[in-house]
Motif scaffolding. Sequence first.
Motif, PDB file in Angstrom:
ATOM      1  N   UNK A 164       0.721  -1.062   0.559  1.00  0.00           N
ATOM      2  CA  UNK A 164       0.129  -0.014  -0.014  1.00  0.00           C
ATOM      3  C   UNK A 164       1.127   1.374   0.067  1.00  0.00           C
ATOM      4  N   UNK A 165       1.962   1.294   1.178  1.00  0.00           N
ATOM      5  CA  UNK A 165       2.711   2.260   0.542  1.00  0.00           C
ATOM      6  C   UNK A 165       3.567   2.307  -0.482  1.00  0.00           C
ATOM      7  N   UNK A 166       4.131   1.492  -1.081  1.00  0.00           N
ATOM      8  CA  UNK A 166       5.314   1.642  -2.381  1.00  0.00           C
ATOM      9  C   UNK A 166       3.948   2.481  -3.195  1.00  0.00           C
ATOM     10  N   UNK A 167       2.398   2.012  -3.664  1.00  0.00           N
ATOM     11  CA  UNK A 167       1.782   1.424  -4.833  1.00  0.00           C
ATOM     12  C   UNK A 167       0.751   3.345  -4.071  1.00  0.00           C
ATOM     13  N   UNK A 168       0.980   4.066  -3.460  1.00  0.00           N
ATOM     14  CA  UNK A 168       0.398   5.067  -3.336  1.00  0.00           C
ATOM     15  C   UNK A 168      -1.451   4.593  -3.286  1.00  0.00           C
ATOM     16  N   UNK A 169      -1.046   3.511  -2.318  1.00  0.00           N
ATOM     17  CA  UNK A 169      -3.417   2.922  -2.678  1.00  0.00           C
ATOM     18  C   UNK A 169      -3.691   1.846  -1.399  1.00  0.00           C
ATOM     19  N   UNK A 170      -4.027   2.087  -1.081  1.00  0.00           N
ATOM     20  CA  UNK A 170      -5.153   0.833   0.103  1.00  0.00           C
ATOM     21  C   UNK A 170      -5.180  -0.332  -0.179  1.00  0.00           C
TER      22      UNK A 170
END
Length: 213
Positions: A164-170
């Motif tokens: 989630x952090x790396x790909x800017x999503x839930x």
Amino acid sequence: LLPRALARKLVGGLLAGGLKPLARLAEASGDGAVLRTRVRRTIDRQREVFVTLGMDLGHALSRGFVCREPHPHPRSPNAHTEYWPTTSPGGLIPHAWSGQRGSDLSTRDLARQHPLTLLVQASQRAAWLAALDAVNAQWGIRIACPCIDDSDAAQFRLAAPAFAQALEMAPDGALLVRGDGVVVWRSRHRCAAPAQALADVFATLFSHNNYQS
């Protein structure tokens, strides 16, 4: 054409003469301080000539085979020199390493393995595989969907929080990426109807308007 000793002496004399003004930069005098300040300012003015990370990695496509979002693509105030990783469609997928021991596989390597890749956590994969089958049936397009989680069986080992952090999503979001690493589309949160979402995505991707300036 000159004897070697003479040639060395001549070259040494020329270099010494050329480097002599630079010695003033090391002087502790006021003149030395002034020169160092001038050099720093000159380098700062030419920073964009030498530091181009933002231009090299931060370029974003505004049309073509991408589903751009309505808001502006995130950019650093110093967009030429600074690179802000983002999964905003049109940009290059952010880099993250697989956590498998001894692995040198990154998210960008993963994208390069197939023309199109859908990145979702393993817990969401079953619903998306059915949607990908529908895309293949309608458009004849095969989309890879590797198993991603923190288990030993994962094809790409990345725990849900890191994903989630790396790909800017839930953790239950989805990211569609081209083989060149460009993000095509994203769903930042859980998609209630994956098949319909992808049907809408490909209708947009193949729309004539998507390729006009």
